[in-house]
Design an enzyme around this catalytic site. Structure first.
Site, PDB file in Angstrom:
ATOM      1  N   LYS A   1     -76.029  99.314  11.667  1.00  0.00           N
ATOM      2  CA  LYS A   1     -75.221  99.488  10.456  1.00  0.00           C
ATOM      3  C   LYS A   1     -74.104 100.499  10.700  1.00  0.00           C
ATOM      4  O   LYS A   1     -74.332 101.544  11.304  1.00  0.00           O
ATOM      5  CB  LYS A   1     -76.112  99.983   9.313  1.00  0.00           C
ATOM      6  CG  LYS A   1     -75.356 100.227   8.031  1.00  0.00           C
ATOM      7  CD  LYS A   1     -76.297 100.541   6.886  1.00  0.00           C
ATOM      8  CE  LYS A   1     -76.678 101.989   6.834  1.00  0.00           C
ATOM      9  NZ  LYS A   1     -77.512 102.319   5.684  1.00  0.00           N
TER      10      LYS A   1
ATOM     11  N   GLN B   1     -77.161 114.229   1.537  1.00  0.00           N
ATOM     12  CA  GLN B   1     -76.062 115.148   1.905  1.00  0.00           C
ATOM     13  C   GLN B   1     -76.669 116.255   2.778  1.00  0.00           C
ATOM     14  O   GLN B   1     -76.710 117.422   2.409  1.00  0.00           O
ATOM     15  CB  GLN B   1     -75.416 115.735   0.652  1.00  0.00           C
ATOM     16  CG  GLN B   1     -74.677 114.705  -0.198  1.00  0.00           C
ATOM     17  CD  GLN B   1     -73.868 115.353  -1.304  1.00  0.00           C
ATOM     18  OE1 GLN B   1     -73.200 116.362  -1.088  1.00  0.00           O
ATOM     19  NE2 GLN B   1     -73.947 114.794  -2.492  1.00  0.00           N
TER      20      GLN B   1
ATOM     21  N   GLY C   1     -75.589 122.395 -25.185  1.00  0.00           N
ATOM     22  CA  GLY C   1     -75.669 121.160 -24.398  1.00  0.00           C
ATOM     23  C   GLY C   1     -76.470 121.288 -23.117  1.00  0.00           C
ATOM     24  O   GLY C   1     -76.752 120.286 -22.450  1.00  0.00           O
TER      25      GLY C   1
HETATM   26  C1  R5P Z   1     -79.341 105.232   5.103  1.00  0.00           C
HETATM   27  O1  R5P Z   1     -79.513 105.690   6.205  1.00  0.00           O
HETATM   28  C2  R5P Z   1     -80.482 104.851   4.230  1.00  0.00           C
HETATM   29  O2  R5P Z   1     -81.625 104.568   4.974  1.00  0.00           O
HETATM   30  C3  R5P Z   1     -80.146 103.671   3.352  1.00  0.00           C
HETATM   31  O3  R5P Z   1     -79.918 102.551   4.170  1.00  0.00           O
HETATM   32  C4  R5P Z   1     -78.938 103.912   2.526  1.00  0.00           C
HETATM   33  O4  R5P Z   1     -78.924 105.189   2.000  1.00  0.00           O
HETATM   34  C5  R5P Z   1     -78.829 102.890   1.418  1.00  0.00           C
HETATM   35  O5  R5P Z   1     -77.689 103.157   0.665  1.00  0.00           O
HETATM   36  P1  R5P Z   1     -76.932 102.004  -0.124  1.00  0.00           P
HETATM   37  O6  R5P Z   1     -77.935 101.276  -0.955  1.00  0.00           O
HETATM   38  O7  R5P Z   1     -75.933 102.751  -0.945  1.00  0.00           O
HETATM   39  O8  R5P Z   1     -76.267 101.137   0.869  1.00  0.00           O
END
Ligand code: R5P
Length: 287
Positions: free
Chosen positions: A186, A92, A36
């Protein structure tokens, strides 16, 4: 001459890159070992130099990249360049909780064993390059993100959903040739994945807004941003990104939130990948 070797997730991009560089395109095979495991193989070739082009969009794709880079050495390549259009695990880039690894560093260490030169396209953070001991060059594909936008946007506002992507939004605005830029604030809850968007003060009513980010993964960030913009009366909401991961139901989330269109590049090959990163990658490889 150089042979370009595509990973299974980067076949169109590798072909475009071969055309840009007038290089040979190898046709690898992607099979399974009887137990696999993945088993990628490269046909024999005569060139000393090989460029493996592989977006590491899955765990299998990571192993495939390592196998292809090793296979080209077996086939006689003396110089191996690894182009990672989209580097999985790059988000990560730190241990978020006690006991967790710095996964980006771990995968970089594995790639180091096989590569003489690494090329990354818009890595999530510039610091990702420092995880490699192999020389790393980065490609910025952002200037191409404006290509599919309509010519006559109304009083356009180029907006990033967080402060970290404002430079991308500025680059896209500059390529488009007109418009303002701004960003939302955000907050993400890393345990639940929930995203909270705090709107900027920019007036959006009646305007076309272009949301710009490096990646759309689950679509949570963009769908929250789209909903805010729709509530505030934006005329059209266009979404453009470098890496259209669009995992699971992300495309449906964006559509339900009310997008006019979504575009991405072929660093991740998806139905929305209208923009090719090949010219930008080729420019770096030629330098
Ligand atoms: C984060 O800092 C990145 O720039 C993106 O905004 C983020 O990774 C988007 O992830 P998702 O689509 O899961 O909200």
């Amino acid at each position: 001459m150089t042979t370009i070797v595509p990973g299974s997730a980067s076949q169109s991009l590798a072909a475009a890159l071969a055309r840009e560089l007038d290089a040979t395109l190898a046709v690898p095979t992607f099979d399974r070992f009887p137990d696999g495991e993945t088993l990628a193989a490269v046909p024999q070739f005569d060139d000393d130099s090989a460029i493996v082009v592989a977006a590491t969009v899955s765990n299998d794709a990571h192993i495939e990249l390592l196998q292809l880079a090793d296979a080209v050495c077996e086939a006689g390549a003396t110089t191996v360049t690894v182009v990672i259009p989209y580097m999985g695990y790059a988000r990560q880039d730190r241990a978020f909780n006690d006991g967790q690894p710095v996964s980006a560093r771990a995968v970089a260490a594995a790639i180091d064993t096989a590569a003489d030169r690494v090329v990354l396209v818009n890595p999530h953070e510039p610091s990702i390059a420092s995880f490699f001991s192999t020389p790393v060059e980065t490609v910025d594909a952002a200037a191409h993100l404006a290509e599919p936008l309509p010519d006559a946007l109304t009083d356009p506002l180029f907006l990033s959903p967080d402060a970290g992507a404002i430079e991308l939004a500025e680059t896209v605005r500059d390529s488009y040739g007109q418009g303002e830029t701004d960003y939302f604030e955000k907050d993400r809850d890393y345990d639940t994945g929930a995203v909270d968007i705090s709107p900027s003060d920019a007036t959006v009513e009646g305007r076309d807004v272009v949301l710009v980010d490096d990646i759309i993964a689950t679509g949570s960030t963009m769908s929250e941003a789209i909903a805010v913009l729709r509530d505030r009366g934006a005329a059209g909401v266009y979404v453009t990104c470098v890496h259209p991961m669009l995992a699971n139901n992300a495309l449906a989330k964006l559509s339900a939130a009310g997008i006019s269109a979504v575009y991405g590049t072929d660093t991740i090959e998806r139905s929305v990948s209208e923009i090719s990163a090949a010219p930008a990658i080729a420019a770096v490889l030629r330098s």
